[in-house]
Design an enzyme around this catalytic site. Structure first.
Site, short mmCIF file in Angstrom:
data_model
loop_
_atom_site.label_atom_id
_atom_site.label_comp_id
_atom_site.label_asym_id
_atom_site.label_seq_id
_atom_site.Cartn_x
_atom_site.Cartn_y
_atom_site.Cartn_z
N LYS A 175 -29.19 4.12 6.74
CA LYS A 175 -28.88 2.69 6.67
C LYS A 175 -27.75 2.42 5.68
O LYS A 175 -27.52 3.21 4.75
CB LYS A 175 -30.10 1.86 6.29
CG LYS A 175 -30.70 2.13 4.90
CD LYS A 175 -30.08 1.37 3.74
CE LYS A 175 -30.62 1.85 2.40
NZ LYS A 175 -29.81 1.57 1.24
N ASP A 216 -37.58 0.93 2.09
CA ASP A 216 -36.59 0.97 3.18
C ASP A 216 -37.16 1.51 4.50
O ASP A 216 -36.46 1.56 5.51
CB ASP A 216 -35.41 1.89 2.79
CG ASP A 216 -34.59 1.30 1.66
OD1 ASP A 216 -34.56 0.07 1.50
OD2 ASP A 216 -33.97 2.10 0.92
#
Ligand code: ATP
Length: 305
Positions: A10, A137
């Protein structure tokens, strides 16, 4: 039975960091985007009572733990616990995402392991909830695409994004510890060198840019509150950002807590051009190209023995 799943790295298009909470985390408002740079995690059943064996392969396997601290191991075990079975597995991680780089590679492995273990054990519960339990995350690694993250990042909802974006990913050889970067930010704020964000909201201009599908528009809206802290610890990263801008990138910034820096470019051809120029300058240990947004954690293959 062997199940293989993949999950993406990401980047944060917006990373707004609020104050330190009582639980030791910081409140975040972040817009995540998934890169088509993915790790793969394979789970193979072993005989009862043999426990877990975990190995990492691939270019970026150094520094990946093989014991119970590995996030893929923790994720597989969590699913087995939910189902009430003993977790006897061989876990093989193919690392393509640089480690301790600010790209959430460990979170990707956890998300891939969740999906693979759910398939292996026939678990039909809510994987997003398990992801949030494991780390900040991981919920996004599971979801993929483009998404808004709040709380400490684990509460994620998809965000509309049109078109595709091309990124040049510039790795540094030394990792930056995420807790250390947050501590540095707190210190800089205590000293008055860096301000707290005025409001913890998703930036409307950023969401509009994502709807437009224009890389030029998106380039003007990228923000990372952790960047001053990462640069204070590793000032050399400024050279990477400057080099990318000199080489024609639309924007360049530190990825998450660093030390990776990412540069937004116009398209694939432009990505090749900028990546080639940066590679020739000796400012980054490794230069990759990636397209975004990419899908979240998903099954790649199932082999029945
Ligand atoms: P963070 O999620 O803390 O921002 P990051 O994205 O910068 O981290 P990761 O690649 O996730 O970096 O690695 C952070 C640390 O997590 C590593 O130094 C390692 O000790 C530990 N770790 C646990 N499991 C894994 C895994 N499967 N892959 C990589 N690192 C892992």
């Amino acid at each position: 039975m062997k199940v293989t799943a993949s999950a993406p790295a990401k980047i944060n298009l917006q990373l707004s960091v609020g104050g330190l909470r009582a639980d030791g985390y910081h409140d975040l408002v972040t817009v995540y985007q998934a890169l088509d740079l993915k790790d793969e995690v394979s789970l193979t059943e072993r005989a009862d009572g043999m426990g877990i064996q975990c190995i990492s392969l691939g270019e970026f396997n150094s520094g990946v733990p093989s014991d119970d601290t590995n996030l893929a191991v923790r994720a597989a075990r969590l699913v087995a616990d939910q189902v009430g079975v003993s977790c006897d597995l061989s876990i093989e991680i193919t690392k393509r995402i640089p480690v301790a780089a600010g790209l959430a590679g460990g979170s990707a492995d956890a998300a891939a392991a969740l999906v693979a273990a759910a398939e292996l054990y026939g678990y039909g519960g809510n994987l997003q909830l398990l992801a949030a339990q494991l780390g900040s995350d991981i919920g996004f690694s599971f979801l993929g695409g483009t998404a808004l993250g709040t709380s400490r990042g684990e509460v994620v909802v998809p965000v509309m994004s049109r078109g595709e974006y091309w990124w040049v990913i510039m790795s540094a050889s030394n990792g930056l510890s995420t807790p250390r970067v947050y501590q540095k930010l707190d210190q800089l704020r205590d000293e008055g060198a860096v301000k707290e964000p005025m409001q913890m909201q998703p930036k409307q201009e950023l969401l509009q840019a994502l709807l437009s599908g224009s890389a030029n528009q998106l380039a003007t809206q990228l923000t990372n509150d952790l960047q001053p802290a990462a640069l204070a610890i590793a000032p050399k990263l400024q050279r990477v950002i400057d080099a990318a801008m000199d080489d024609g990138a639309l924007a360049a910034l530190v990825a998450g807590s660093g030390p990776t820096c990412v540069a937004l470019v116009k398209d694939y051809e432009h990505a090749l051009d900028v990546a080639a120029r940066i590679s020739g300058q000796n400012v980054a240990s490794r230069v990759l190209i990636s397209r975004a947004p990419a899908s979240g954690a998903e099954i790649v293959s199932i082999e029945r023995g």
